[in-house]
Design a protein around this motif. Structure first.
Motif, PDB file in Angstrom:
ATOM      1  N   GLY A 134       0.846  -1.205   0.000  1.00  0.00           N
ATOM      2  CA  GLY A 134       0.000   0.000   0.000  1.00  0.00           C
ATOM      3  C   GLY A 134       0.869   1.238   0.000  1.00  0.00           C
ATOM      4  O   GLY A 134       1.885   1.301  -0.684  1.00  0.00           O
ATOM      5  N   ARG A 144      -3.767   0.574  -5.215  1.00  0.00           N
ATOM      6  CA  ARG A 144      -3.504   0.360  -3.790  1.00  0.00           C
ATOM      7  C   ARG A 144      -2.905   1.581  -3.105  1.00  0.00           C
ATOM      8  O   ARG A 144      -2.565   1.526  -1.928  1.00  0.00           O
ATOM      9  CB  ARG A 144      -2.573  -0.847  -3.589  1.00  0.00           C
ATOM     10  CG  ARG A 144      -3.217  -2.178  -3.876  1.00  0.00           C
ATOM     11  CD  ARG A 144      -2.547  -3.322  -3.129  1.00  0.00           C
ATOM     12  NE  ARG A 144      -1.157  -3.495  -3.463  1.00  0.00           N
ATOM     13  CZ  ARG A 144      -0.694  -4.269  -4.456  1.00  0.00           C
ATOM     14  NH1 ARG A 144      -1.556  -4.934  -5.227  1.00  0.00           N
ATOM     15  NH2 ARG A 144       0.597  -4.397  -4.683  1.00  0.00           N
ATOM     16  N   ARG A 147      -3.760   2.880   0.533  1.00  0.00           N
ATOM     17  CA  ARG A 147      -4.504   1.747   1.074  1.00  0.00           C
ATOM     18  C   ARG A 147      -3.639   0.991   2.061  1.00  0.00           C
ATOM     19  O   ARG A 147      -2.429   0.924   1.903  1.00  0.00           O
ATOM     20  CB  ARG A 147      -4.949   0.824  -0.079  1.00  0.00           C
ATOM     21  CG  ARG A 147      -5.861  -0.332   0.350  1.00  0.00           C
ATOM     22  CD  ARG A 147      -7.244   0.182   0.693  1.00  0.00           C
ATOM     23  NE  ARG A 147      -8.127  -0.924   1.062  1.00  0.00           N
ATOM     24  CZ  ARG A 147      -8.399  -1.268   2.321  1.00  0.00           C
ATOM     25  NH1 ARG A 147      -7.842  -0.631   3.325  1.00  0.00           N
ATOM     26  NH2 ARG A 147      -9.240  -2.263   2.583  1.00  0.00           N
TER      27      ARG A 147
END
Length: 419
Positions: A134, A144, A147
């Motif tokens: 992430g 991503r 994230r």
């Protein structure tokens, strides 16, 4: 693709064991990594990802040229140029078997260094695929970015801030000290009753189970559903009554019958409990004010509910000057009926819902009885595969909820259990 959870210290032995296992991918997770969410959902998010190394804070040498561990990276004693290196923070990572082979080959060829430099560099030099889990680095795919973790929740300095839904390392900062009354145990030892429907399939487990509970001072009541000779000790009460678990409970466990007990363990007969401590389990229930709880489940088979799987527990650090607390489990909104433990009052409530016509008992997990929890520090092993997934039990589940005005709800972890 098979996935396992293991701790990782960058050791050659762990990589060799991974290759012997025949797995295609393996996750390595430090015990102090905390996910505010469901680990199964997290791992599921990467099932279609083919990266050979998934890690965090991944960066190429020129992106972080002053990193203090670059000088440790050498081949046959000679320093390696920073431009060849790749670094990553590795308390959480996933390796492919190809990556493990490349790392072991590099070590055999004289490479050495700090694992956070050595591992990603050897994977990169083997021209294998590296991605960030992430964050916002150059190795993070666009979908991503932002994230799973960020600078507030994930860095080596610690402790970090708590952010819902994110990964944390080393551990989230405690916002305030715990209320002392929450952790006040009872002064009088509680009375415990162990109850289980038993039969021939449980004959190998029963002696150990009875020893564990009797040694802890619990009384035992067995509801035998077949005619097998189980060698039940004379001081253990047994009732022969052929039926399923919950109809047996309806006939034999009226709340008035068990009113002398503070806690009732009503467990299936296929649980391996060697090393389990019933008295400690009940103390954990007491100090966390739980009405209903269960041990976390370990199993060589699939679990019915992912939330019941055993999870690592990070230490809880209070404000400066206070001692860390031992975390032993999770406060939840769900306890599976496979291995529930009830307070006297909670059992009276649950019993009032029991339908003698329901064989599976599906839906009883959703009966509101007060605080619930799953104790990870005292897991048990479910030795047999789950056999109740069928249309009949699903029909009983829906019928029970509808008839009682109850709702099925997502399984949620609300906080930690302490000892």
């Amino acid at each position: 693709m098979s996935v396992a959870i293991h701790n990782m210290n960058g050791t050659k032995e762990q990589l060799e064991e991974f290759l012997i296992s025949g797995e295609e991918y393996r996750w390595f997770i430090d015990p102090e990594v905390h996910l505010d969410g469901n680990w199964e959902d997290f791992r599921g998010a990467f099932i279609r990802c083919d990266a050979d190394l998934l890690a965090t804070v991944v960066r190429a040498g020129p992106e972080d040229p002053t990193w203090n561990w670059w000088p440790s990276l050498k081949q046959r004693g000679q320093p390696v140029a920073v431009t060849e290196g790749v670094a990553a923070l590795l308390p959480l990572m996933r390796l492919s078997s190809r990556a493990a082979e490349a790392i072991l080959a590099g070590i055999a060829n004289g490479w050495e260094g700090h694992p956070e430099a050595l591992i990603p560099t050897l994977v990169s030099l083997a021209e294998l695929k590296i991605e960030d889990i992430g964050g916002l680095g150059s190795f993070t795919p666009e979908e991503r970015q932002r994230r799973w973790y960020g600078e507030r929740t994930w860095h080596w300095r610690g402790p970090v801030e708590h952010v819902p839904g994110m990964l944390h390392f080393p551990v989230p900062t405690a916002q305030r000290d715990l209320a002392p009354v929450r952790l006040t145990p009872a002064t009088v030892p509680p009375r415990m009753l162990y109850v289980s429907p038993v039969g021939a399939p449980a004959s190998s487990l029963l002696p150990i189970t009875l020893d564990v509970f009797r040694n802890a001072g619990a009384d035992c009541l067995l509801l035998q559903y077949d005619e097998a000779e189980l060698g039940i000790p004379e001081d253990v009460r047994a009732i022969r009554d052929r039926d399923y678990k919950w109809p047996l409970a309806y006939r034999n466990l009226h709340p008035d019958v068990v009113a002398d007990y503070d806690y009732v363990f009503f467990w299936d007969d296929d649980l391996g409990i060697k090393g389990f401590d019933p008295a400690r389990f009940v103390r954990i229930m007491q100090i966390n004010h739980l009405a209903m709880a269960q041990p976390a489940i370990e199993s060589p088979h699939c679990l019915s509910h992912a939330i019941t799987s055993r999870k690592p527990c990070p230490p809880w650090r209070g404000s400066e000057g206070t001692a860390p607390r031992r975390i032993v489990g999770r406060l939840t909104n769900f306890v599976e009926i496979m291995a529930p433990v009830f307070t006297r009052d909670a059992w009276r409530t649950v019993y009032s819902y029991v339908d003698p016509g329901s064989h599976s008992g599906w839906g009883y997990d959703y009966i509101p009885v007060g605080a619930k929890g799953i104790v990870d520090a005292l897991p048990v092993v479910h030795t047999r595969a789950v056999q109740s997934f069928n249309s009949k039990s699903q029909g009983e589940f829906e019928c029970f909820l509808y008839s009682q005005g109850l709702f099925a709800h997502p399984h949620t972890e609300y906080g930690w259990l302490f000892e």
